[in-house]
Design a protein around this motif. Structure first.
Motif, PDB file in Angstrom:
ATOM      1  N   GLY A 159     -19.624 -59.609  27.232  1.00 14.28           N
ATOM      2  CA  GLY A 159     -20.650 -59.554  28.271  1.00 14.28           C
ATOM      3  C   GLY A 159     -21.289 -61.129  28.341  1.00 14.28           C
ATOM      4  N   THR A 160     -22.616 -60.973  28.893  1.00 10.96           N
ATOM      5  CA  THR A 160     -23.426 -62.000  29.025  1.00 10.96           C
ATOM      6  C   THR A 160     -24.934 -61.923  28.366  1.00 10.96           C
ATOM      7  OG1 THR A 160     -24.032 -61.487  31.315  1.00 10.96           O
ATOM      8  CG2 THR A 160     -22.355 -62.987  30.958  1.00 10.96           C
ATOM      9  N   ILE A 161     -25.437 -63.037  27.818  1.00 12.59           N
ATOM     10  CA  ILE A 161     -26.580 -63.276  27.324  1.00 12.59           C
ATOM     11  C   ILE A 161     -27.543 -64.073  27.996  1.00 12.59           C
ATOM     12  CG2 ILE A 161     -27.772 -63.698  25.120  1.00 12.59           C
ATOM     13  CD1 ILE A 161     -25.663 -62.295  23.449  1.00 12.59           C
ATOM     14  N   GLN A 162     -28.713 -63.842  28.131  1.00 14.84           N
ATOM     15  CA  GLN A 162     -29.499 -64.673  28.741  1.00 14.84           C
ATOM     16  C   GLN A 162     -30.594 -65.023  27.969  1.00 14.84           C
ATOM     17  OE1 GLN A 162     -28.066 -64.673  31.740  1.00 14.84           O
ATOM     18  NE2 GLN A 162     -27.393 -62.540  31.605  1.00 14.84           N
ATOM     19  N   LYS A 221     -28.752 -69.098  31.155  1.00 12.51           N
ATOM     20  CA  LYS A 221     -28.134 -67.910  31.634  1.00 12.51           C
ATOM     21  C   LYS A 221     -26.599 -67.853  31.727  1.00 12.51           C
ATOM     22  CE  LYS A 221     -30.510 -68.447  35.570  1.00 12.51           C
ATOM     23  NZ  LYS A 221     -30.783 -67.801  37.221  1.00 12.51           N
ATOM     24  N   ASN A 222     -26.402 -66.758  31.484  1.00 16.00           N
ATOM     25  CA  ASN A 222     -24.909 -66.034  31.564  1.00 16.00           C
ATOM     26  C   ASN A 222     -23.979 -66.748  30.219  1.00 16.00           C
ATOM     27  OD1 ASN A 222     -25.240 -64.630  33.846  1.00 16.00           O
ATOM     28  ND2 ASN A 222     -25.178 -66.462  35.056  1.00 16.00           N
ATOM     29  N   ILE A 223     -24.450 -66.864  29.231  1.00 16.01           N
ATOM     30  CA  ILE A 223     -23.708 -67.192  28.155  1.00 16.01           C
ATOM     31  C   ILE A 223     -22.871 -65.998  27.801  1.00 16.01           C
ATOM     32  CG2 ILE A 223     -23.847 -67.777  25.559  1.00 16.01           C
ATOM     33  CD1 ILE A 223     -26.715 -68.783  26.089  1.00 16.01           C
ATOM     34  N   GLN A 224     -21.609 -66.403  27.816  1.00 21.37           N
ATOM     35  CA  GLN A 224     -20.647 -65.204  27.321  1.00 21.37           C
ATOM     36  C   GLN A 224     -20.468 -65.019  26.112  1.00 21.37           C
ATOM     37  OE1 GLN A 224     -17.198 -66.680  29.191  1.00 21.37           O
ATOM     38  NE2 GLN A 224     -17.634 -66.261  31.266  1.00 21.37           N
ATOM     39  N   ALA A 258     -29.242 -59.139  26.741  1.00 23.18           N
ATOM     40  CA  ALA A 258     -27.576 -58.894  26.836  1.00 23.18           C
ATOM     41  C   ALA A 258     -27.114 -57.799  27.613  1.00 23.18           C
ATOM     42  CB  ALA A 258     -27.127 -58.785  25.217  1.00 23.18           C
ATOM     43  N   GLU A 259     -26.193 -58.143  28.205  1.00 23.78           N
ATOM     44  CA  GLU A 259     -25.488 -56.885  29.110  1.00 23.78           C
ATOM     45  C   GLU A 259     -23.975 -56.938  28.565  1.00 23.78           C
ATOM     46  OE1 GLU A 259     -25.704 -57.510  33.343  1.00 23.78           O
ATOM     47  OE2 GLU A 259     -27.669 -56.715  33.117  1.00 23.78           O
ATOM     48  N   GLY A 260     -23.541 -55.593  28.112  1.00 23.62           N
ATOM     49  CA  GLY A 260     -22.181 -55.626  27.665  1.00 23.62           C
ATOM     50  C   GLY A 260     -21.324 -54.480  28.172  1.00 23.62           C
ATOM     51  N   GLU A 261     -20.170 -54.625  28.092  1.00 23.14           N
ATOM     52  CA  GLU A 261     -18.843 -53.700  28.398  1.00 23.14           C
ATOM     53  C   GLU A 261     -18.477 -53.369  27.015  1.00 23.14           C
ATOM     54  OE1 GLU A 261     -17.042 -54.015  31.894  1.00 23.14           O
ATOM     55  OE2 GLU A 261     -18.360 -55.436  32.776  1.00 23.14           O
ATOM     56  N   HIS A 262     -18.243 -52.097  26.721  1.00 26.86           N
ATOM     57  CA  HIS A 262     -17.819 -51.633  25.577  1.00 26.86           C
ATOM     58  C   HIS A 262     -16.459 -50.817  25.722  1.00 26.86           C
ATOM     59  CE1 HIS A 262     -21.636 -52.542  23.243  1.00 26.86           C
ATOM     60  NE2 HIS A 262     -22.059 -52.694  24.500  1.00 26.86           N
ATOM     61  N   LEU A 263     -15.344 -51.543  25.303  1.00 27.23           N
ATOM     62  CA  LEU A 263     -14.069 -50.808  25.269  1.00 27.23           C
ATOM     63  C   LEU A 263     -13.979 -49.687  24.503  1.00 27.23           C
ATOM     64  CD1 LEU A 263     -11.680 -53.961  25.617  1.00 27.23           C
ATOM     65  CD2 LEU A 263     -12.695 -52.425  27.436  1.00 27.23           C
ATOM     66  N   CYS A 264     -14.609 -49.390  23.381  1.00 31.67           N
ATOM     67  CA  CYS A 264     -14.808 -48.266  22.643  1.00 31.67           C
ATOM     68  C   CYS A 264     -15.289 -46.819  23.342  1.00 31.67           C
ATOM     69  CB  CYS A 264     -15.619 -48.484  21.339  1.00 31.67           C
ATOM     70  SG  CYS A 264     -17.289 -49.080  21.688  1.00 31.67           S
TER      71      CYS A 264
END
Length: 179
Positions: A81-84, A64-67, A136-142
């Motif tokens: 973000g993080t990947i499980q 869990k929570n692999i950045q 995967a959960e991500g935040e996108h600066l674009c």
């Protein structure tokens, strides 16, 4: 990557946006960006080393929570973000560092989150596991700093093998939610 060429291109870009590349704060910027891009895009030359496994069996392994940190292929802006990762071994397990390296291999490229998720699942599944799930959960600066300027997060998933079964997916979701 040809660092000298990257430095020249960055210097040209600095001039094109209306700045002076000889200004104190910008003098070393072309070199810094060339160095940073060597690291940021190192996934093109990466080997995930998943062939290194240990004799062991388990019903389900969850990391869990692999950045991850990547660069959007559409705007060349960061997303992170993080990947499980969950997998069901077939007599052999991976060291957790190997799973992290698979994530880095695909995230350190010009990329989209959906493709990272799919590539990680495909790479692990190709090693003969009974099933793999990647979320995967991500935040996108674009999206945050331009365009719609919104803080929405994105979730993507890929299921292979036994994880395509609904009951197994539900067991996985319970395991991941137990933080």
């Amino acid at each position: 990557m040809d660092k000298e060429r990257v430095k020249k291109l960055v210097r040209e870009l600095i001039i094109e946006i209306g700045e002076d590349p000889t200004r104190e704060g910008l003098k070393d910027t072309p070199r810094r960006i060339a160095d940073a891009y060597t690291e940021i895009f190192s996934g093109y030359d990466s080997d995930s080393e998943l062939s290194v496994q240990f004799s062991e069996d388990s019903e389900m392994v969850v990391a869990k929570n692999i950045q991850f940190y990547s660069m959007c292929e559409h705007h060349m802006l960061p997303f992170y973000g993080t990947i499980q990762i969950a997998y069901i071994p077939n007599g052999r397990v991976f060291g957790i560092s190997k799973l992290v390296r698979v994530v880095e291999k695909f995230s350190k490229r010009l990329q989209i989150q959906e493709r990272i998720t799919k590539n990680v699942a495909d790479e692990i599944y190709a090693q003969g596991v009974k099933g793999v799930a990647v979320m995967a959960e991500g935040e996108h600066l674009c999206m945050k700093m331009r365009g719609v300027r919104n803080d929405a997060q994105m979730t993507s998933s890929a299921f292979r093998g036994v994880f395509e079964d609904q009951k197994t997916k539900e067991e996985l979701l319970k395991a991941i939610q137990n933080k």
